[in-house]
Design a protein around this motif. Structure first.
Motif, PDB file in Angstrom:
ATOM      1  N   LYS A 150       0.829  -1.200   0.000  1.00  0.00           N
ATOM      2  CA  LYS A 150       0.000   0.000   0.000  1.00  0.00           C
ATOM      3  C   LYS A 150       0.870   1.259   0.000  1.00  0.00           C
ATOM      4  O   LYS A 150       1.990   1.232   0.507  1.00  0.00           O
ATOM      5  CB  LYS A 150      -0.837  -0.048   1.276  1.00  0.00           C
ATOM      6  CG  LYS A 150      -1.835   1.051   1.455  1.00  0.00           C
ATOM      7  CD  LYS A 150      -2.601   0.771   2.741  1.00  0.00           C
ATOM      8  CE  LYS A 150      -3.602   1.852   3.045  1.00  0.00           C
ATOM      9  NZ  LYS A 150      -3.035   3.182   3.097  1.00  0.00           N
ATOM     10  N   GLY A 151       0.360   2.345  -0.533  1.00  0.00           N
ATOM     11  CA  GLY A 151       1.107   3.600  -0.576  1.00  0.00           C
ATOM     12  C   GLY A 151       1.638   3.993   0.792  1.00  0.00           C
ATOM     13  O   GLY A 151       0.922   3.913   1.784  1.00  0.00           O
ATOM     14  N   GLY A 152       2.911   4.371   0.843  1.00  0.00           N
ATOM     15  CA  GLY A 152       3.489   4.914   2.054  1.00  0.00           C
ATOM     16  C   GLY A 152       3.912   3.916   3.127  1.00  0.00           C
ATOM     17  O   GLY A 152       4.418   4.317   4.159  1.00  0.00           O
ATOM     18  N   ASP A 167       7.756   3.995 -10.670  1.00  0.00           N
ATOM     19  CA  ASP A 167       7.051   5.266 -10.634  1.00  0.00           C
ATOM     20  C   ASP A 167       7.971   6.386 -11.116  1.00  0.00           C
ATOM     21  O   ASP A 167       9.015   6.644 -10.539  1.00  0.00           O
ATOM     22  CB  ASP A 167       6.642   5.521  -9.178  1.00  0.00           C
ATOM     23  CG  ASP A 167       5.833   6.789  -9.031  1.00  0.00           C
ATOM     24  OD1 ASP A 167       5.815   7.592  -9.973  1.00  0.00           O
ATOM     25  OD2 ASP A 167       5.229   6.952  -7.965  1.00  0.00           O
ATOM     26  N   HIS A 193      -2.228  -1.561  -8.637  1.00  0.00           N
ATOM     27  CA  HIS A 193      -1.858  -1.698 -10.039  1.00  0.00           C
ATOM     28  C   HIS A 193      -0.920  -2.859 -10.329  1.00  0.00           C
ATOM     29  O   HIS A 193      -0.723  -3.232 -11.472  1.00  0.00           O
ATOM     30  CB  HIS A 193      -1.205  -0.412 -10.525  1.00  0.00           C
ATOM     31  CG  HIS A 193      -2.032   0.807 -10.248  1.00  0.00           C
ATOM     32  ND1 HIS A 193      -3.410   0.768 -10.263  1.00  0.00           N
ATOM     33  CD2 HIS A 193      -1.684   2.076  -9.938  1.00  0.00           C
ATOM     34  CE1 HIS A 193      -3.870   1.980  -9.969  1.00  0.00           C
ATOM     35  NE2 HIS A 193      -2.844   2.778  -9.758  1.00  0.00           N
ATOM     36  N   GLU A 228      -1.054  -1.864  10.676  1.00  0.00           N
ATOM     37  CA  GLU A 228      -2.220  -1.000  10.789  1.00  0.00           C
ATOM     38  C   GLU A 228      -3.355  -1.642  10.014  1.00  0.00           C
ATOM     39  O   GLU A 228      -3.126  -2.519   9.182  1.00  0.00           O
ATOM     40  CB  GLU A 228      -1.925   0.379  10.190  1.00  0.00           C
ATOM     41  CG  GLU A 228      -0.899   1.175  10.963  1.00  0.00           C
ATOM     42  CD  GLU A 228      -0.363   2.336  10.138  1.00  0.00           C
ATOM     43  OE1 GLU A 228      -1.148   2.893   9.347  1.00  0.00           O
ATOM     44  OE2 GLU A 228       0.824   2.645  10.273  1.00  0.00           O
ATOM     45  N   GLU A 229      -4.537  -1.148  10.267  1.00  0.00           N
ATOM     46  CA  GLU A 229      -5.706  -1.800   9.692  1.00  0.00           C
ATOM     47  C   GLU A 229      -5.676  -1.931   8.164  1.00  0.00           C
ATOM     48  O   GLU A 229      -5.709  -3.012   7.610  1.00  0.00           O
ATOM     49  CB  GLU A 229      -6.972  -1.057  10.103  1.00  0.00           C
ATOM     50  CG  GLU A 229      -8.175  -1.559   9.332  1.00  0.00           C
ATOM     51  CD  GLU A 229      -9.470  -1.396  10.069  1.00  0.00           C
ATOM     52  OE1 GLU A 229      -9.528  -0.579  10.983  1.00  0.00           O
ATOM     53  OE2 GLU A 229     -10.413  -2.117   9.714  1.00  0.00           O
ATOM     54  N   MET A 230      -5.633  -0.797   7.474  1.00  0.00           N
ATOM     55  CA  MET A 230      -5.759  -0.859   6.030  1.00  0.00           C
ATOM     56  C   MET A 230      -4.564  -1.514   5.336  1.00  0.00           C
ATOM     57  O   MET A 230      -4.759  -2.289   4.419  1.00  0.00           O
ATOM     58  CB  MET A 230      -6.067   0.519   5.435  1.00  0.00           C
ATOM     59  CG  MET A 230      -7.452   1.041   5.776  1.00  0.00           C
ATOM     60  SD  MET A 230      -8.781  -0.170   5.836  1.00  0.00           S
ATOM     61  CE  MET A 230      -8.814  -0.740   4.146  1.00  0.00           C
ATOM     62  N   GLU A 247      -5.207  -4.657   2.927  1.00  0.00           N
ATOM     63  CA  GLU A 247      -4.792  -4.631   1.526  1.00  0.00           C
ATOM     64  C   GLU A 247      -3.763  -5.698   1.197  1.00  0.00           C
ATOM     65  O   GLU A 247      -3.783  -6.276   0.124  1.00  0.00           O
ATOM     66  CB  GLU A 247      -4.228  -3.252   1.157  1.00  0.00           C
ATOM     67  CG  GLU A 247      -5.313  -2.285   0.781  1.00  0.00           C
ATOM     68  CD  GLU A 247      -4.771  -0.996   0.163  1.00  0.00           C
ATOM     69  OE1 GLU A 247      -3.715  -1.032  -0.499  1.00  0.00           O
ATOM     70  OE2 GLU A 247      -5.404   0.037   0.358  1.00  0.00           O
ATOM     71  N   GLU A 249      -5.468  -8.982   0.827  1.00  0.00           N
ATOM     72  CA  GLU A 249      -6.187  -9.023  -0.451  1.00  0.00           C
ATOM     73  C   GLU A 249      -5.229  -9.202  -1.615  1.00  0.00           C
ATOM     74  O   GLU A 249      -5.494  -9.936  -2.555  1.00  0.00           O
ATOM     75  CB  GLU A 249      -6.973  -7.713  -0.658  1.00  0.00           C
ATOM     76  CG  GLU A 249      -8.307  -7.691   0.064  1.00  0.00           C
ATOM     77  CD  GLU A 249      -9.020  -6.339  -0.053  1.00  0.00           C
ATOM     78  OE1 GLU A 249     -10.029  -6.172   0.642  1.00  0.00           O
ATOM     79  OE2 GLU A 249      -8.560  -5.460  -0.830  1.00  0.00           O
ATOM     80  N   ARG A 296       7.766  -0.732  10.126  1.00  0.00           N
ATOM     81  CA  ARG A 296       7.281   0.221  11.121  1.00  0.00           C
ATOM     82  C   ARG A 296       6.611  -0.466  12.308  1.00  0.00           C
ATOM     83  O   ARG A 296       5.576  -0.006  12.794  1.00  0.00           O
ATOM     84  CB  ARG A 296       6.283   1.183  10.476  1.00  0.00           C
ATOM     85  CG  ARG A 296       6.809   1.834   9.212  1.00  0.00           C
ATOM     86  CD  ARG A 296       5.702   2.464   8.414  1.00  0.00           C
ATOM     87  NE  ARG A 296       5.182   3.593   9.125  1.00  0.00           N
ATOM     88  CZ  ARG A 296       5.373   4.859   8.788  1.00  0.00           C
ATOM     89  NH1 ARG A 296       6.052   5.141   7.720  1.00  0.00           N
ATOM     90  NH2 ARG A 296       4.891   5.821   9.491  1.00  0.00           N
ATOM     91  N   LEU A 305       6.056  -1.121  15.972  1.00  0.00           N
ATOM     92  CA  LEU A 305       6.329  -0.356  17.190  1.00  0.00           C
ATOM     93  C   LEU A 305       6.880  -1.263  18.275  1.00  0.00           C
ATOM     94  O   LEU A 305       6.489  -2.429  18.376  1.00  0.00           O
ATOM     95  CB  LEU A 305       5.042   0.312  17.683  1.00  0.00           C
ATOM     96  CG  LEU A 305       4.508   1.398  16.761  1.00  0.00           C
ATOM     97  CD1 LEU A 305       3.071   1.734  17.122  1.00  0.00           C
ATOM     98  CD2 LEU A 305       5.393   2.633  16.825  1.00  0.00           C
ATOM     99  N   GLY A 352      -2.577  -1.110  20.053  1.00  0.00           N
ATOM    100  CA  GLY A 352      -3.467  -0.981  18.904  1.00  0.00           C
ATOM    101  C   GLY A 352      -2.959  -1.723  17.680  1.00  0.00           C
ATOM    102  O   GLY A 352      -3.748  -2.114  16.814  1.00  0.00           O
ATOM    103  N   HIS A 399      -3.592  -6.251  14.466  1.00  0.00           N
ATOM    104  CA  HIS A 399      -3.322  -6.253  13.028  1.00  0.00           C
ATOM    105  C   HIS A 399      -2.209  -7.226  12.680  1.00  0.00           C
ATOM    106  O   HIS A 399      -2.265  -7.924  11.669  1.00  0.00           O
ATOM    107  CB  HIS A 399      -2.996  -4.845  12.546  1.00  0.00           C
ATOM    108  CG  HIS A 399      -4.081  -3.871  12.871  1.00  0.00           C
ATOM    109  ND1 HIS A 399      -5.388  -4.101  12.506  1.00  0.00           N
ATOM    110  CD2 HIS A 399      -4.071  -2.712  13.560  1.00  0.00           C
ATOM    111  CE1 HIS A 399      -6.132  -3.104  12.954  1.00  0.00           C
ATOM    112  NE2 HIS A 399      -5.358  -2.263  13.603  1.00  0.00           N
TER     113      HIS A 399
END
Ligand SMILES: Nc1ncnc2c1ncn2[C@@H]1O[C@H](COP(=O)(O)OP(=O)(O)OP(=O)(O)O)[C@@H](O)[C@H]1O
Ligand SMILES: [Mg+2]
Lengths: 392, 316
Positions: B17-19, B46, B145, B191-193, B197, B200, B220, B222, B270, B274
């Motif tokens: 995912k982006g970032g 890119d 993509h 993290e969630e998204m 992703e 998926e 990343r 923690l 938190g 995930h």
């Protein structure tokens, strides 16, 4: 005087005046959540009918709203969902997600001159490829859909979530590009009959190379596809222009969402500048996931340094204070020094954020900060709480 | 079948995912591989990418820049790729001929679906086929993509029945679908998204392509501040009298420190569900590598080296 320097501008005002709010920003900054939060808060506070339209291929909004999947159709979040969390909504909240394929099919059905052309296009092997895999088609159809919904007058306010900014530029340009594409002399050339084409001296080098690369059958397939598409030329070009007009019009505003990490803030800056250059209305900058200010407190730094340095000694003094069951000195010492180290580590990040915030120039007057949320927002209550922070 | 060691493959597509840290991980993998003696090429797809920042270089080009011994970096340019392809494969001789072609290129690439994608994927597989590098690491497109890109040779071969492109897709597909040679590295964050992703994406890659998922990198992550018992001690520290004593010892700022530590504990807490959802949702046999959150330098050459160190340890 610049009317936008009015310090009293708020989201509430923005959502009361504008009809379209476009949420942009790089990936992972919370763009979708912010869009949904703004939409939900507008529905709760204003007596208007709001649609949150997510065009992101990853179906983020659905899970943020606790809906498993919602397709191309617009779905209402029942008023009961608001009253369940103690909010009496003034308006209505609807959500929809862009289904590229279905939207293209609708578009073709709408613009095709007759049923035969429509069916021929839908059956062409290139069609699925173009609509499914061809990346920019997504941007175009998203803008087209926004236009269609806006024009239908079904909603007072449409909050649109977009793909990440690098694509968001494409996103802005998609309608123009689609118009250019259909006006291209090359397209005209390509769809002239094969024979007259090879007679055309000027295009021969291209054709012979293209032929060797792709094979003439494929070129013929392309030609046929675009010949069919050509019948919709006028409709498409006209539509593309109307969409461009909507994006730049007085009823539309952009909200740029970013974190204060280096890369996203650079992109946010880039996008703010770009919107300015092109004369789009930049309504708000939302800074998300920002660490609390107390992380920068010099007294905190001092205390953390002392704690880290003297953890062992302090632990010895504190053990009796902590009561029963008695704690081990080594454990307590570790807790003290870890707390201090963690504070100092996060302080580095908080400093970087502060610096990044300072470097953001040419931002709109409405700059809002949403603090780091340690829990994910995937309920209406969560959205309303975030929305509440930026609303007034 | 045991998975092939990551850096022993020839072609790695790093996506996510982006970032989340695709470029960080791609550049670090390149550094690691070159450090282990492999001739390595890192390429960003890119055009507006920032790979150069991670190696402290100026703008990259299609022709490639030397980063250090055995390590090269380049950026993808489909038009250049087409020119290279034509001069190599079709022996289209004169540059003069490419003039009108360049003008028409954009059109063809847009009109003929999959052409841009195949010129991208074609360049990488070509470098592998020619043995120009031991390892090609691609800083690939974001999740949405990449599947289309990786599936493009198959898509093209279904659409184009004759011609040079058609005959070229076969060896590309051979390289791409051979798990000893090619793998996808999915980068994610706890993290969630990003996790949703990634799961998926893995499912789509396995369903829609024959390309192997080589690894998942969780970036990343923690740190865990306290053990269970220590967390209880931390709770007791926050009782008024105890904190008051700490204020006497180290100053009033201790409230800030404890609040900050509490926030860090909550942030970490938190992220745990995930991580668990990721581990539980991945098909068996896909190695998961962890890279901690970097507080002091998250950007630039120093961060790249740090991430390479962590990945190196994870790959031991
Ligand atoms: N382990 C880490 N700890 C802390 N920060 C990190 C870490 N990895 C990456 N970052 C930060 O995240 C930002 C994004 O990383 P990177 O550019 O590698 O992501 P990307 O997936 O390539 O992004 P894009 O989708 O924009 O290409 C970097 O600028 C860096 O600041
Ligand atoms: Mg990147």
């Amino acid at each position: 005087m610049n009317p936008r320097s009015d310090p009293l501008v708020t989201f509430e005002q923005l959502c009361s005046t504008k009809e379209v709010v476009i949420s942009t920003g790089s990936g992972g900054v919370g763009k979708t959540t912010t869009a949904a939060a703004v939409g939900a808060t507008a529905a709760a506070n204003l007596g208007v009918k709001v649609l949150v339209l997510t065009v992101d291929p990853a179906r983020r909004l659905a899970s943020a709203l606790g809906l498993e999947r919602f397709g191309n159709t617009e779905v209402e979040i029942p008023a009961g969902a608001f009253t369940d969390v103690g909010v009496e909504p003034e308006g209505e909240l609807w959500v929809a997600m862009l289904d590229t394929k279905a939207s293209w099919d609708d578009l073709i059905a709408q613009h095709a001159p007759d049923a035969a052309t429509r069916d021929a296009i839908l059956a062409n092997p290139l069609y699925d490829n173009i609509t499914g895999k061809f990346v920019q088609s997504h941007d175009y159809v998203a803008m087209e859909r926004l236009y269609e919904i806006h024009n239908s007058g079904r909603y007072d306010l449409i909050v649109v979530d977009t793909p990440p900014t690098r694509n968001a530029v494409d996103f802005l340009e998609a309608p123009e590009r689609m118009a250019d594409f259909f006006s291209s002399p090359l397209l005209r050339w390509l769809i002239t009959p094969y024979r007259s084409r090879i007679m055309n001296f000027a295009s021969k080098p291209f054709y012979s190379v293209a032929d060797r690369i792709l094979g003439s059958q494929f070129l013929e397939d392309i030609a046929e596809f675009f010949m069919l598409f050509q019948t919709m030329y006028d409709g498409f070009v006209e539509r593309a222009r109307a969409v461009t007009t909507l994006l730049g019009g007085p009823q539309t505003t952009f909200m740029v969402v970013s974190t204060l990490e280096v890369a996203p803030s650079r992109e946010a800056q880039f996008f703010c500048d770009l919107l300015g250059e092109r004369g789009y209305h930049l309504g708000a900058l939302v800074l998300n996931k920002v660490l609390p200010q107390y992380m920068l407190d010099p007294e905190g730094t001092e205390a953390a340094r002392a704690l880290e340095r003297d953890a062992f000694k302090l632990a010895a003094d504190l053990v009796p204070e902590l009561g029963n069951p008695p704690v081990k000195k080594a454990h307590l010492s570790h807790v003290l020094s870890e707390s201090a180290r963690s504070y100092l580590d996060h302080q580095v990040v908080a400093r970087r954020e502060a610096e990044q915030r300072r470097e953001l120039s040419s931002v709109p007057d409405l700059v809002l900060t949403v603090p780091y949320q340690t829990e994910d927002i995937h309920s209406l209550a969560g959205l309303l709480s975030v929305g509440g922070r930026i609303w007034r | 079948m045991p998975s092939v060691p990551l850096l022993d493959r020839r072609l790695l597509f790093v996506t996510g995912k982006g970032g989340v840290g695709k470029t960080s991980v791609a550049s670090a993998l390149g550094l690691l591989a070159a450090g282990q003696g492999r001739r390595t090429l890192v390429c960003e797809v890119d055009a507006k990418g920032n790979l150069a920042d991670f190696y402290g270089l100026g703008p990259l080009s299609f022709s490639g820049t030397k980063v250090r011994d055995r390590l090269y970096a380049m950026s993808m340019d489909t038009e250049e790729s087409l020119k290279e392809y034509m001069s190599l494969q079709l022996r289209v001789p004169l540059l003069a001929r490419l003039g009108p072609l360049a003008r028409t290129f954009d059109f063809v690439a847009n009109a003929a679906p999959g052409v841009k994608e195949i010129l991208t994927v074609g360049k990488f597989t070509y470098e592998v086929k020619e043995d120009n590098y031991d390892l090609v690491v691609v800083d690939a497109s974001a999740t949405g993509h990449v599947v289309g890109q990786l599936a493009s040779p198959v898509a093209i071969s279904e659409l184009v029945s004759v011609g040079v492109v058609r005959s070229q897709t076969e060896w590309m597909i051979d390289i791409l679908t051979d798990p000893r040679q090619t793998g996808v590295v999915v980068v994610t964050a706890p993290e969630e998204m990003p996790v949703t992703e990634s799961l998926e994406l893995v499912e789509r890659l396995r369903g829609e392509t024959d390309i192997d998922v080589a690894s998942v990198v969780v970036n990343r992550v923690l740190p865990e501040l306290f053990s269970h018992g220590e967390e209880e001690i931390f709770g007791r520290l926050r009782a008024t009298e105890v904190t008051a004593q700490l204020v006497d010892a180290v100053g009033p700022g201790v409230h800030r420190v404890l609040d900050g530590a509490q926030l860090a504990v909550d942030m970490r807490r938190g992220s745990v569900p995930h991580l668990e959802r990721l581990r539980g949702g991945l098909p068996e046999g896909i190695p998961v590598l962890y890279v901690p959150y970097l507080f002091h330098r998250s950007h630039g050459t120093r961060a790249t080296h740090r991430i390479a160190e962590f990945l190196g340890e994870e790959l031991l």
